[in-house]
Design an enzyme around this catalytic site. Structure first.
Site, PDB file in Angstrom:
ATOM      1  N   LYS A 160       0.827  -1.207   0.000  1.00 59.51           N
ATOM      2  CA  LYS A 160       0.000   0.000   0.000  1.00 59.51           C
ATOM      3  C   LYS A 160       0.865   1.263   0.000  1.00 59.51           C
ATOM      4  CE  LYS A 160      -4.298  -1.944   1.179  1.00 59.51           C
ATOM      5  NZ  LYS A 160      -3.906  -3.343   1.400  1.00 59.51           N
TER       6      LYS A 160
HETATM    7  C1  LIG Z   1      -4.453  -4.426   0.709  1.00 61.99           C
HETATM    8  C2  LIG Z   1      -3.668  -5.687   0.594  1.00 61.99           C
HETATM    9  C3  LIG Z   1      -3.989  -6.689  -0.344  1.00 61.99           C
HETATM   10  C4  LIG Z   1      -5.184  -6.577  -1.262  1.00 61.99           C
HETATM   11  O1  LIG Z   1      -5.000  -5.614  -2.263  1.00 61.99           O
HETATM   12  P1  LIG Z   1      -6.246  -5.045  -3.104  1.00 61.99           P
HETATM   13  O2  LIG Z   1      -5.686  -3.929  -3.891  1.00 61.99           O
HETATM   14  O3  LIG Z   1      -7.258  -4.624  -2.100  1.00 61.99           O
HETATM   15  O4  LIG Z   1      -6.739  -6.171  -3.966  1.00 61.99           O
HETATM   16  C5  LIG Z   1      -3.180  -7.810  -0.422  1.00 61.99           C
HETATM   17  N1  LIG Z   1      -2.123  -7.966   0.411  1.00 61.99           N
HETATM   18  C6  LIG Z   1      -1.783  -7.028   1.341  1.00 61.99           C
HETATM   19  C7  LIG Z   1      -0.624  -7.283   2.219  1.00 61.99           C
HETATM   20  C8  LIG Z   1      -2.539  -5.863   1.464  1.00 61.99           C
HETATM   21  O5  LIG Z   1      -2.205  -4.939   2.387  1.00 61.99           O
END
Ligand SMILES: *Cc1c(COP(=O)(O)O)cnc(C)c1O
Length: 487
Positions: free
Chosen positions: A120
């Site tokens: 993120k």
């Molecule tokens: C947010 C997140 C996801 C999922 O990603 P999306 O964009 O919501 O599909 C997968 N793995 C981790 C570690 C995350 O923080």
């Protein structure tokens, strides 16, 4: 470049990038997308390859951003990207290194080298720059109010800390995050960061955020905003690392015949939606593999054509918690493209069918038949036992420790490897240090703590306990946020 809503009527007005930067949903309830995707031809890809090699990830990313953003000068975009994507804030100067995982026959694209060890950060670090830029430009200020069960909240706080004109009020469910996640958020010393531990679960936190946003007067008075996963700029930042991944896996002079497939641990469909957009632009991606955990709404759709969001009661708390979603908030963007960018048809599915029936079914349509051949989509799912086995197996086989989310991806990658030609890249979405309990369960040892996170646990924690009450939250915001301090 103009932006449109996925639910727009045929003569609806369009918006500029800066118009929609601070927005979540469009006023008609849809999500924003560019009116047309810019295209990447072979010579463009070669120019991006040179930029990546000679000037680095940020310079390459700035060029991709400029294809979508024409109301911010290119040199400002380049400066923002350079600040967002730099070492030591990211652990590797390549920002997104791609490595071969010997033994498993796949590559890993390392998206979690940022300040909070989750992918993120790739979006949030840039969003922090863009928000500050836009607020400064229009002399405004913003109170970001959010709810988190872990990754999103810490990533937002590290991206927005100490930024003029911005404050963050982040709600967490008391006692329900990992020790590392708590330490990461609560040890931040910045005055513009307000951590709140709500006496409740994550859904209660989300309901409180909703309640704040439904009080129009309060929202206007405190300039309440969000950094949702549906924010367009977050998605755009993610498009850039698919370009970098393709460039790093292919050789100089590679063309559309050098297809690279990606496996994406998926929750809200943000990460893999960025892959879809990159592919639509002409980046030679092959398969886009959606990997879910037990919360498999999306796997169900790609296998059967039925999209059926789950109720809260049917959303499981798993050991890959950042993928525990009941509905995939970015999915509407892909469906809009799948339906030939027909806003009325998209509205009919997401507004009417979901509202009335709780699901929609595309199984008998030509669109469903085109998912794999035209759009590259395939999917798979995994369970707690699969994750544990995958973490242990990959460590034994390749000497590499996966986090539980990336392990979901690796499990699906192994299952589908035989059906996919060419290089296959698993997108690594977090580092194992964030999920010590699951790593211990899988391997009987704790994950290593990267040097930059040493000593993070055991610092003074700054967090305010709050009853599960919207009035209490409003009071807290009024106490802690000083209004009218513009950027
Ligand atoms: C947010 C997140 C996801 C999922 O990603 P999306 O964009 O919501 O599909 C997968 N793995 C981790 C570690 C995350 O923080």
């Amino acid at each position: 470049m103009r932006y449109i809503s996925t639910r727009r009527g045929s003569d609806a007005p369009t918006s500029s990038f800066s118009d929609i930067l601070l927005e979540g949903l469009a006023p008609d309830g849809g999500l924003y997308l560019p009116e047309e995707y810019p295209t990447l031809e072979a010579p463009d890809l070669e120019r991006l390859r040179v930029a990546l090699r000679e000037d680095g990830y940020a310079a390459m990313a700035a060029r991709v951003l400029a294809l979508f953003i024409d109301d911010i000068p290119a040199e400002d975009l380049a400066a923002m990207a350079a600040r967002a994507y730099s070492a030591p804030s990211f652990s590797d100067p390549q920002i997104v290194p791609v490595t071969a995982l010997e033994g498993a026959g796949v590559h890993l694209a390392h998206l979690s080298g940022g300040p909070t060890a989750a992918f993120k950060d790739m979006a949030m670090q840039l969003l922090g720059e863009l928000f500050e830029y836009e607020l400064t430009r229009c002399g405004d200020w913003l109170t970001v109010v959010g709810a988190t069960s872990g990754d999103t909240g810490s990533s937002a706080e590290y991206a927005l800390r100490a930024r003029p004109g911005l404050s963050v009020v982040m709600l967490t469910p008391a006692g329900r995050m990992t020790a590392f996640q708590r330490a990461q958020m609560f040890s931040l010393p910045d005055d513009n960061i307000v951590n709140v531990a709500v006496d409740g679960v994550f859904d209660d936190c989300q309901d409180l955020v909703k309640a704040i946003n439904m009080d129009a007067d309060f929202k206007a008075a405190w300039h309440v905003g969000a950094v949702n996963s549906i924010n367009w700029a977050r998605l755009l930042a993610q498009v850039c690392y698919y370009v970098a991944t393709w460039l790093r896996v292919t050789e100089e002079g590679a063309d559309a015949s050098s297809r690279v497939s990606v496996v994406v641990p998926t929750g809200n469909f943000g990460n893999v939606c960025a892959a879809h957009i990159a592919r639509q632009m002409g980046l030679p991606l092959g398969a886009l593999v959606v990997a879910t955990n037990e919360n498999d709404v999306l796997d169900e759709f790609f296998r059967t054509g039925v999209y059926r969001p789950r109720s809260r009661a049917h959303t499981l708390a798993t050991s890959s918690p950042s993928m525990d979603i009941s509905k995939a908030s970015n999915f509407e963007r892909f469906i809009f493209d799948l339906l030939g960018r027909d806003g009325d048809a998209t509205r009919a599915l997401f507004d009417r069918a979901l509202g009335r029936d709780g699901f929609f079914d595309l199984s008998d349509t030509p669109e469903f038949a085109s998912l794999r051949d035209t759009y590259g989509f395939v999917s798979g799912t995994s369970t707690h036992a699969d994750r544990l086995a995958e973490i242990a197996r990959t460590e034994k086989e390749s000497g590499y420790l996966l986090d539980p989310h990336t392990a979901d991806g690796m499990h699906v990658a192994r299952a589908l490897r035989g059906q996919i030609d060419g290089p296959l890249v698993v997108m690594e979405t977090a580092l194992p240090v964030k999920f010590a309990d699951t790593i211990f369960e899988a391997t009987r040892h704790l994950p290593p703590v990267p040097a930059r996170f040493e000593g993070i646990e055991g610092q003074v924690e700054r967090v305010t306990a709050l009853a599960n009450s919207a009035d209490a939250l409003k009071e807290l915001i009024a106490q802690r946020i000083s209004p009218g301090s513009p950027a």
